[in-house]
Design an enzyme around this catalytic site. Structure first.
Site, PDB file in Angstrom:
ATOM      1  N   CYS A  46       0.835  -1.215   0.000  1.00 32.67           N
ATOM      2  CA  CYS A  46       0.000   0.000   0.000  1.00 32.67           C
ATOM      3  C   CYS A  46       0.866   1.260   0.000  1.00 32.67           C
ATOM      4  O   CYS A  46       0.546   2.252  -0.664  1.00 32.67           O
ATOM      5  CB  CYS A  46      -0.901   0.031   1.223  1.00 32.67           C
ATOM      6  SG  CYS A  46      -2.065  -1.312   1.289  1.00 32.67           S
ATOM      7  N   ASP A 139     -20.951  11.900 -14.908  1.00 31.26           N
ATOM      8  CA  ASP A 139     -22.383  11.654 -14.641  1.00 31.26           C
ATOM      9  C   ASP A 139     -22.580  10.828 -13.362  1.00 31.26           C
ATOM     10  O   ASP A 139     -23.688  10.382 -13.088  1.00 31.26           O
ATOM     11  CB  ASP A 139     -23.023  10.940 -15.840  1.00 31.26           C
ATOM     12  CG  ASP A 139     -22.301   9.639 -16.195  1.00 31.26           C
ATOM     13  OD1 ASP A 139     -21.328   9.262 -15.503  1.00 31.26           O
ATOM     14  OD2 ASP A 139     -22.716   8.972 -17.172  1.00 31.26           O
TER      15      ASP A 139
HETATM   16  C1  BEZ Z   1       0.527  -4.722   1.769  1.00 31.42           C
HETATM   17  O1  BEZ Z   1       0.029  -3.637   1.477  1.00 31.42           O
HETATM   18  O2  BEZ Z   1       1.717  -4.903   1.714  1.00 31.42           O
HETATM   19  C2  BEZ Z   1      -0.359  -5.871   2.173  1.00 31.42           C
HETATM   20  C3  BEZ Z   1      -1.517  -5.649   2.892  1.00 31.42           C
HETATM   21  C4  BEZ Z   1      -2.293  -6.743   3.275  1.00 31.42           C
HETATM   22  C5  BEZ Z   1      -1.922  -8.017   2.921  1.00 31.42           C
HETATM   23  C6  BEZ Z   1      -0.777  -8.217   2.154  1.00 31.42           C
HETATM   24  C7  BEZ Z   1       0.022  -7.145   1.789  1.00 31.42           C
END
Ligand code: BEZ
Length: 223
Positions: A46, A139
């Site tokens: 992330c 929209d």
């Molecule tokens: C990550 O963002 O690295 C991750 C998050 C949840 C499960 C596996 C990876």
């Protein structure tokens, strides 16, 4: 399984975010929007994705696309995590993330929007959010959704390519072929007759001969 189908009005919601309370439809106004979700704060994949999305924010802006991220966890967690994302991107500590991160600590939005991955659970056994990509048109209708598992990070360059296709095909009666990039030839969809194609595409239509003898593989320069 709740979910939003292509063409549905994207459900409006109010949520706490890193820039205050947002009403989705007001936030979008008459612009395109992208909402991308994340399993958790302080997770490695992330962090790389949010960093990349920040680096590409000018590209989204040029296309008139408003960006929003969502992660379960609270706003104060998001603010602290943003410092890591800024460091990952090697930006100055004073840098402002160019999009809000929605907080969803009770997973209400993740559940309502069909974002939960039942196979991926946190340490308390609660399902985590998958990596959803929702692209919403001016929209307010859903134009595209892609769903990745938590273990696979997205390719934001591909997402920009898809937006280019969505925006072109919203304006012109064309379709984009495999691996299309802006400026490449586009395809004449089957719904356009040969007669209409002559008027619609004055730059010309090239039809590829096929063993079936059917004239459906028709290219034209990008209008
Ligand atoms: C990550 O963002 O690295 C991750 C998050 C949840 C499960 C596996 C990876």
């Amino acid at each position: 399984m709740p979910g939003i189908l292509l063409g549905d009005i994207f459900p409006n919601f109010e949520a706490e975010t890193t820039v205050g309370t947002i009403n989705l439809h007001d936030f979008l106004g008459d612009q395109w929007g992208i909402l991308f979700s994340h399993p958790r704060d302080y997770t490695p994949v992330c962090t790389t994705e949010l960093g990349r999305a920040a680096k590409l924010s000018e590209e989204f802006h040029k296309r008139g696309v408003k960006m929003m991220a969502l992660s379960v966890d609270r706003v104060d967690d998001h603010h602290a995590w943003i410092k890591d994302i800024i460091a990952y991107n090697k930006e100055d500590p004073g840098y402002t993330l160019p999009y809000p991160i929605i907080a969803d600590p009770n997973r209400d939005l993740a559940l309502a929007l069909g974002m939960l991955d039942p196979d991926m659970k946190d340490e308390a056994g609660m399902p985590l959010t998958a990596r959803c990509v929702f692209i919403i048109g001016p929209d307010k209708r859903l134009k595209l959704s892609i769903l990745y598992p938590a273990s696979t990070g997205r390719n934001f360059t591909e997402i920009l390519r898809v937006i280019d296709s969505l925006q072109l095909t919203a304006r012109k009666q064309v379709a984009t072929p495999v691996d299309w990039k802006p400026g490449d030839h586009v395809m004449v969809p089957p719904s356009v007759s040969e007669e209409d194609a002559k008027d619609l595409f004055p730059a010309g239509v090239c039809t590829q001969n096929l063993p079936s003898g059917k004239n459906y593989l028709r290219y034209t320069p990008q209008p």
